[in-house]
Design a protein around this motif. Structure first.
Motif, PDB file in Angstrom:
ATOM      1  N   LEU A  75       7.196 -49.176 -58.659  1.00 49.15           N
ATOM      2  CA  LEU A  75       8.583 -49.531 -58.367  1.00 49.15           C
ATOM      3  C   LEU A  75       9.127 -48.707 -57.201  1.00 49.15           C
ATOM      4  CD1 LEU A  75       9.983 -49.761 -62.021  1.00 49.15           C
ATOM      5  CD2 LEU A  75       9.284 -51.661 -60.539  1.00 49.15           C
ATOM      6  N   ASP A  76       8.810 -47.412 -57.187  1.00 51.15           N
ATOM      7  CA  ASP A  76       9.242 -46.550 -56.087  1.00 51.15           C
ATOM      8  C   ASP A  76       8.583 -46.971 -54.780  1.00 51.15           C
ATOM      9  OD1 ASP A  76      10.825 -45.066 -57.776  1.00 51.15           O
ATOM     10  OD2 ASP A  76       9.476 -43.331 -57.882  1.00 51.15           O
ATOM     11  N   HIS A  77       7.324 -47.357 -54.851  1.00 51.82           N
ATOM     12  CA  HIS A  77       6.561 -47.703 -53.645  1.00 51.82           C
ATOM     13  C   HIS A  77       7.191 -48.860 -52.886  1.00 51.82           C
ATOM     14  CE1 HIS A  77       3.011 -47.981 -51.082  1.00 51.82           C
ATOM     15  NE2 HIS A  77       3.013 -49.288 -51.295  1.00 51.82           N
ATOM     16  N   ILE A  78       7.716 -49.839 -53.596  1.00 49.57           N
ATOM     17  CA  ILE A  78       8.312 -50.990 -52.911  1.00 49.57           C
ATOM     18  C   ILE A  78       9.804 -50.773 -52.614  1.00 49.57           C
ATOM     19  CG2 ILE A  78       6.618 -52.597 -53.828  1.00 49.57           C
ATOM     20  CD1 ILE A  78       8.752 -53.593 -55.811  1.00 49.57           C
ATOM     21  N   GLY A  79      10.335 -49.605 -52.978  1.00 53.24           N
ATOM     22  CA  GLY A  79      11.687 -49.229 -52.577  1.00 53.24           C
ATOM     23  C   GLY A  79      12.789 -49.553 -53.556  1.00 53.24           C
ATOM     24  N   LEU A  80      12.454 -49.893 -54.785  1.00 53.01           N
ATOM     25  CA  LEU A  80      13.495 -50.238 -55.749  1.00 53.01           C
ATOM     26  C   LEU A  80      14.362 -49.042 -56.122  1.00 53.01           C
ATOM     27  CD1 LEU A  80      11.660 -52.841 -58.001  1.00 53.01           C
ATOM     28  CD2 LEU A  80      13.747 -53.215 -56.668  1.00 53.01           C
ATOM     29  N   HIS A  81      13.812 -47.830 -56.031  1.00 50.45           N
ATOM     30  CA  HIS A  81      14.632 -46.653 -56.329  1.00 50.45           C
ATOM     31  C   HIS A  81      15.776 -46.518 -55.333  1.00 50.45           C
ATOM     32  CE1 HIS A  81      11.822 -45.347 -53.306  1.00 50.45           C
ATOM     33  NE2 HIS A  81      12.312 -44.123 -53.246  1.00 50.45           N
ATOM     34  N   ARG A  82      15.498 -46.815 -54.059  1.00 56.18           N
ATOM     35  CA  ARG A  82      16.546 -46.728 -53.038  1.00 56.18           C
ATOM     36  C   ARG A  82      17.600 -47.819 -53.255  1.00 56.18           C
ATOM     37  NH1 ARG A  82      11.958 -45.293 -50.007  1.00 56.18           N
ATOM     38  NH2 ARG A  82      11.569 -47.465 -49.419  1.00 56.18           N
ATOM     39  N   TRP A  83      17.155 -49.013 -53.598  1.00 58.86           N
ATOM     40  CA  TRP A  83      18.098 -50.100 -53.868  1.00 58.86           C
ATOM     41  C   TRP A  83      19.028 -49.749 -55.025  1.00 58.86           C
ATOM     42  CZ3 TRP A  83      17.743 -53.881 -58.089  1.00 58.86           C
ATOM     43  CH2 TRP A  83      18.723 -54.890 -57.997  1.00 58.86           C
ATOM     44  N   LEU A  84      18.498 -49.039 -56.004  1.00 58.76           N
ATOM     45  CA  LEU A  84      19.279 -48.655 -57.174  1.00 58.76           C
ATOM     46  C   LEU A  84      20.064 -47.359 -56.957  1.00 58.76           C
ATOM     47  CD1 LEU A  84      16.586 -49.442 -59.895  1.00 58.76           C
ATOM     48  CD2 LEU A  84      18.741 -50.685 -59.551  1.00 58.76           C
ATOM     49  N   GLY A  85      19.827 -46.687 -55.832  1.00 58.44           N
ATOM     50  CA  GLY A  85      20.522 -45.436 -55.547  1.00 58.44           C
ATOM     51  C   GLY A  85      19.969 -44.256 -56.314  1.00 58.44           C
ATOM     52  N   LEU A  86      18.655 -44.284 -56.570  1.00 56.57           N
ATOM     53  CA  LEU A  86      18.006 -43.228 -57.351  1.00 56.57           C
ATOM     54  C   LEU A  86      17.008 -42.455 -56.507  1.00 56.57           C
ATOM     55  CD1 LEU A  86      17.160 -45.382 -60.516  1.00 56.57           C
ATOM     56  CD2 LEU A  86      19.144 -43.877 -60.216  1.00 56.57           C
ATOM     57  N   THR A  87      16.726 -41.231 -56.909  1.00 52.95           N
ATOM     58  CA  THR A  87      15.664 -40.457 -56.279  1.00 52.95           C
ATOM     59  C   THR A  87      14.306 -41.043 -56.637  1.00 52.95           C
ATOM     60  OG1 THR A  87      17.014 -38.453 -56.405  1.00 52.95           O
ATOM     61  CG2 THR A  87      14.647 -38.155 -56.042  1.00 52.95           C
ATOM     62  N   SER A  88      14.175 -41.504 -57.871  1.00 54.60           N
ATOM     63  CA  SER A  88      12.955 -42.143 -58.358  1.00 54.60           C
ATOM     64  C   SER A  88      13.317 -43.059 -59.521  1.00 54.60           C
ATOM     65  CB  SER A  88      11.939 -41.099 -58.829  1.00 54.60           C
ATOM     66  OG  SER A  88      10.872 -41.724 -59.541  1.00 54.60           O
ATOM     67  N   CYS A  89      12.503 -44.100 -59.718  1.00 50.08           N
ATOM     68  CA  CYS A  89      12.713 -44.997 -60.857  1.00 50.08           C
ATOM     69  C   CYS A  89      12.363 -44.335 -62.180  1.00 50.08           C
ATOM     70  CB  CYS A  89      11.897 -46.282 -60.669  1.00 50.08           C
ATOM     71  SG  CYS A  89      12.628 -47.398 -59.433  1.00 50.08           S
ATOM     72  N   ASP A  90      11.855 -43.116 -62.123  1.00 50.24           N
ATOM     73  CA  ASP A  90      11.660 -42.340 -63.346  1.00 50.24           C
ATOM     74  C   ASP A  90      12.976 -42.223 -64.118  1.00 50.24           C
ATOM     75  OD1 ASP A  90      11.748 -39.106 -64.340  1.00 50.24           O
ATOM     76  OD2 ASP A  90      10.081 -40.331 -65.023  1.00 50.24           O
ATOM     77  N   ALA A  91      14.092 -42.174 -63.396  1.00 48.84           N
ATOM     78  CA  ALA A  91      15.404 -42.024 -64.025  1.00 48.84           C
ATOM     79  C   ALA A  91      15.777 -43.232 -64.884  1.00 48.84           C
ATOM     80  CB  ALA A  91      16.474 -41.796 -62.961  1.00 48.84           C
ATOM     81  N   LEU A  92      15.137 -44.368 -64.646  1.00 46.64           N
ATOM     82  CA  LEU A  92      15.443 -45.560 -65.441  1.00 46.64           C
ATOM     83  C   LEU A  92      15.117 -45.350 -66.917  1.00 46.64           C
ATOM     84  CD1 LEU A  92      14.040 -48.331 -63.069  1.00 46.64           C
ATOM     85  CD2 LEU A  92      16.453 -47.767 -63.467  1.00 46.64           C
ATOM     86  N   PHE A  93      14.201 -44.417 -67.188  1.00 47.35           N
ATOM     87  CA  PHE A  93      13.778 -44.176 -68.566  1.00 47.35           C
ATOM     88  C   PHE A  93      14.492 -42.977 -69.195  1.00 47.35           C
ATOM     89  CE2 PHE A  93      10.454 -46.555 -66.455  1.00 47.35           C
ATOM     90  CZ  PHE A  93      10.255 -47.585 -67.353  1.00 47.35           C
ATOM     91  N   ASN A  94      15.515 -42.482 -68.490  1.00 45.56           N
ATOM     92  CA  ASN A  94      16.346 -41.426 -69.081  1.00 45.56           C
ATOM     93  C   ASN A  94      17.787 -41.558 -68.586  1.00 45.56           C
ATOM     94  OD1 ASN A  94      15.938 -39.783 -66.459  1.00 45.56           O
ATOM     95  ND2 ASN A  94      13.856 -39.853 -67.284  1.00 45.56           N
ATOM     96  N   SER A  95      18.175 -40.798 -67.543  1.00 45.86           N
ATOM     97  CA  SER A  95      19.581 -40.731 -67.150  1.00 45.86           C
ATOM     98  C   SER A  95      20.146 -42.020 -66.567  1.00 45.86           C
ATOM     99  CB  SER A  95      19.778 -39.597 -66.133  1.00 45.86           C
ATOM    100  OG  SER A  95      18.998 -39.824 -64.973  1.00 45.86           O
ATOM    101  N   ALA A  96      19.298 -42.893 -66.033  1.00 41.30           N
ATOM    102  CA  ALA A  96      19.767 -44.141 -65.419  1.00 41.30           C
ATOM    103  C   ALA A  96      19.367 -45.362 -66.246  1.00 41.30           C
ATOM    104  CB  ALA A  96      19.228 -44.269 -63.990  1.00 41.30           C
ATOM    105  N   GLY A  97      19.261 -45.154 -67.544  1.00 43.20           N
ATOM    106  CA  GLY A  97      18.867 -46.252 -68.416  1.00 43.20           C
ATOM    107  C   GLY A  97      19.827 -47.426 -68.406  1.00 43.20           C
TER     108      GLY A  97
END
Length: 263
Positions: free
Chosen positions: A110-132
């Motif tokens: 997900l990070d590789h294709i840039g979805l973290h930037r679209w979501l305004g995150l440092t990494s999509c790792d946050a989707l499984f904790n603080s950015a759930g």
């Protein structure tokens, strides 16, 4: 509101379930059975809560037996400790969502294709904790489908879900209702069978076709070589014959371009 959420109906059965007696799908009590067609069965799992604020929807094919059992155990633990039903359901789902070795692979893709930037995150790792609050994890066959009589009873795409009336009904009754609530989100199918199912729904007007990001390699550990090449961790010259590098290059480029257009 998701009128398809049936957790309250099953809460009592979950609390009294003797998981030590359930060692295979055929041991699942009939009280959890949602439907059957010959050897195909569908059983309730407490993954029917929907996050209406999600911007990204990660779509697997269907929960497996291990995931069913782990989720039931966690829901049981939460309910028996007095946790309110809505919280117990959410915690049980978070426990099993793309867990194990699959999750770091998924985050990297997900990070590789840039979805973290679209979501305004440092990494999509946050989707499984603080950015759930930004993600909905789900399956196109939202409740586990098993095939009786098979050595590996977890459904893996055969029979084809869009050619089976029983599986079509499961999609329409559960996932399609979820997708309609998430009409502004972007859908990421995990695997070609899921892609085919989402296209089938797009043809029926359930999901806008331009909101589906097709082609991401499945994050399973069994797909290690394709993932490594897609992420630039493995040289093309070292690939085995089973990996189509040209196709992966095209998918890689197209997904990055599509994500940039989302932004």
């Amino acid at each position: 509101m998701d009128n398809n959420n049936r957790f309250a109906h099953f809460a009592s059965a979950i609390q009294t379930l003797d998981l030590d007696r359930v060692s295979q799908p055929s041991d699942i009590p009939a009280s959890f059975l949602l439907g059957q067609d010959g050897p195909l069965t569908s059983h309730y799992i407490q993954f029917d809560c929907v996050n209406p604020s999600a911007r990204l929807v990660l779509v697997g094919i269907t929960p497996g037996f291990t995931q069913w059992k782990n989720a039931m155990r966690e829901a049981q633990r939460q309910l028996r400790s007095g946790t309110p039903a809505d919280i117990a359901q959410r915690v049980a789902k978070q426990t099993g969502a793309f867990s194990g070795a699959m999750r770091p692979n998924l985050i990297s893709l997900l990070d590789h294709i840039g979805l973290h930037r679209w979501l305004g995150l440092t990494s999509c790792d946050a989707l499984f904790n603080s950015a759930g609050h930004l993600v909905q994890t789900t399956s196109i066959l939202r409740h586990p489908v098993f095939i009786a009589g098979k050595k590996k009873p977890n459904y893996n795409g055969t029979p084809n879900m869009v050619r089976s009336s029983f599986l079509q009904e499961q999609i329409e009754e559960h996932f399609a209702q979820e997708a309609r609530i998430l009409d502004k989100a972007v859908f990421v199918p995990l695997g070609p069978k899921v892609s085919e199912g989402l296209d089938w729904l797009a043809q029926r007007g359930v999901i806008p076709a331009d909101r589906i990001l097709h082609g991401l390699p499945h994050p399973s550990g069994a797909n290690a070589e394709r993932i490594a090449y897609f992420l630039g961790r493995k040289a093309r010259s070292t690939l085995s014959a089973k990996t189509d590098a040209a196709r992966l290059d095209t998918i890689n480029r197209d997904l990055k371009e599509r994500v940039l257009k989302l932004r």
